[in-house]
Write a protein that holds these residues in place. Structure first.
Motif, PDB file in Angstrom:
ATOM      1  N   GLU A   1       1.984 -18.059   6.786  1.00  0.00           N
ATOM      2  CA  GLU A   1       1.313 -16.968   7.507  1.00  0.00           C
ATOM      3  C   GLU A   1       1.250 -15.760   6.576  1.00  0.00           C
ATOM      4  N   GLU A   2       0.104 -15.083   6.512  1.00  0.00           N
ATOM      5  CA  GLU A   2      -0.092 -13.988   5.554  1.00  0.00           C
ATOM      6  C   GLU A   2       0.023 -12.620   6.217  1.00  0.00           C
ATOM      7  N   HIS A   3       0.628 -11.718   5.511  1.00  0.00           N
ATOM      8  CA  HIS A   3       0.748 -10.328   5.955  1.00  0.00           C
ATOM      9  C   HIS A   3       0.375  -9.420   4.783  1.00  0.00           C
ATOM     10  N   PHE A   4      -0.473  -8.436   5.059  1.00  0.00           N
ATOM     11  CA  PHE A   4      -0.973  -7.549   4.021  1.00  0.00           C
ATOM     12  C   PHE A   4      -0.358  -6.152   4.148  1.00  0.00           C
ATOM     13  N   VAL A   5      -0.097  -5.554   3.008  1.00  0.00           N
ATOM     14  CA  VAL A   5       0.189  -4.118   2.924  1.00  0.00           C
ATOM     15  C   VAL A   5      -0.861  -3.546   1.989  1.00  0.00           C
ATOM     16  N   ASN A   6      -1.689  -2.673   2.502  1.00  0.00           N
ATOM     17  CA  ASN A   6      -2.741  -2.058   1.701  1.00  0.00           C
ATOM     18  C   ASN A   6      -2.779  -0.577   2.070  1.00  0.00           C
ATOM     19  N   GLN A   7      -2.097   0.238   1.262  1.00  0.00           N
ATOM     20  CA  GLN A   7      -1.937   1.633   1.666  1.00  0.00           C
ATOM     21  C   GLN A   7      -1.933   2.582   0.474  1.00  0.00           C
ATOM     22  N   LEU A   8      -2.521   3.740   0.685  1.00  0.00           N
ATOM     23  CA  LEU A   8      -2.461   4.849  -0.260  1.00  0.00           C
ATOM     24  C   LEU A   8      -1.624   5.926   0.409  1.00  0.00           C
ATOM     25  N   THR A   9      -0.503   6.258  -0.187  1.00  0.00           N
ATOM     26  CA  THR A   9       0.410   7.199   0.464  1.00  0.00           C
ATOM     27  C   THR A   9       0.813   8.330  -0.468  1.00  0.00           C
ATOM     28  N   THR A  10       1.193   9.444   0.141  1.00  0.00           N
ATOM     29  CA  THR A  10       1.849  10.536  -0.568  1.00  0.00           C
ATOM     30  C   THR A  10       3.333  10.417  -0.271  1.00  0.00           C
ATOM     31  N   GLN A  11       4.129  10.199  -1.309  1.00  0.00           N
ATOM     32  CA  GLN A  11       5.559  10.025  -1.109  1.00  0.00           C
ATOM     33  C   GLN A  11       6.329  11.171  -1.743  1.00  0.00           C
ATOM     34  N   ILE A  12       7.453  11.501  -1.112  1.00  0.00           N
ATOM     35  CA  ILE A  12       8.318  12.580  -1.590  1.00  0.00           C
ATOM     36  C   ILE A  12       9.659  11.965  -2.002  1.00  0.00           C
TER      37      ILE A  12
END
Length: 263
Positions: A222-233
């Motif tokens: 089973e496939e799970h995607f993470v596709n994100q552009l984030t601002t991290q501190i």
């Protein structure tokens, strides 16, 4: 003081009037070369503002080639700088280099070293974020093995960040999540890192990060995607002369755990 003497010698050799003379083409100076150097220094000192007036009569505006050869070839020790004639020679050499005197040269070198150290510190803490992200990607590649030891040199032990990240990742490993890396299916990019707070023992950095991760689950695939552009501190502290991450604000932390209902 030995390092100051070496620094002065190096700056004299790099002076434009020296480099553009015959001295600039010679690897090892002899007596005749110090005579030339003495004339170059004399010419410069004759025009120096610092030697206009009484100071010219106090320390003079020439340095003999013998004195210069002795300065360049001898291995001086700290006690040497108590010699008044030697100090006057150093004053004149520093004036030739564009400083007010020896003290001005020493203070300038110290300030420059402080600036270089501050720049090195900033570069080091910025590199920590790059190193952490590279390590995090390697950490995901080892799933379902839960190898948090990878973060030992980058994240403070028992920190809230390590505890939180360990909890999220352990839940995924327990469900047999595996990162798909073939054909570059999973990748990441870190850019635009800058320092928000810069204190002697604490720094806060902000980064822009793009994470594109594809996980499959065990035998079911089973496939799970993470596709994100984030601002991290990132909150980074200095512990025992070593900079490490103490905490991190990531608005998408635990996104997969929420998606599959583990938290």
């Amino acid at each position: 003081m030995k390092t100051i003497y070496n620094s002065i010698r190096e700056e004299v050799a790099q002076h434009s009037k020296v480099r553009n003379s015959v001295l600039g083409n010679v690897n090892e100076w002899k007596r005749s070369h110090y005579i030339i150097l003495s004339e170059i220094i004399k010419e410069e000192l004759s025009e120096a503002e610092e030697l206009k007036g009484g100071k010219k009569f106090e320390i003079g505006n020439t340095i003999s080639h013998v004195t210069l050869q002795r300065f360049f070839e001898n291995d001086y020790h700290d006690k040497t700088h108590s010699d008044l004639r030697f100090l006057k020679t150093l004053d004149k050499i520093c004036i030739f280099l564009g400083y007010r005197d020896l003290n001005d040269y020493i203070l300038t070198v110290k300030d420059k070293k402080k600036e270089e150290q501050a720049a090195d510190d900033q570069s080091s803490v910025i590199q920590i974020v790059y190193d952490y992200c590279a390590t995090a990607f390697e950490f995901y590649k080892q799933f379902p093995k839960h190898n948090t030891h990878l973060f030992k040199d980058l994240v403070i032990d028992d920190s809230p960040f390590l505890e939180r990240a360990s909890q999220f990742s352990k839940e995924l490993c327990d469900k047999d999540f595996q990162l798909v890396t073939r054909n570059n299916r999973s990748n990441y990019e870190v850019f635009d890192i800058h320092i928000v707070t810069n204190e002697p023992d604490k720094k806060i950095l902000e980064s822009q990060e793009f994470w594109n991760l594809l996980f499959k689950v065990g035998e079911t695939e089973e496939e799970h995607f993470v596709n994100q552009l984030t601002t991290q501190i990132y909150f980074i502290r200095k512990i025992n002369d070593s900079w490490k991450i103490w905490d991190n604000y990531n608005p998408d932390a635990g996104i997969l755990n929420k998606k599959i209902g583990t938290i």
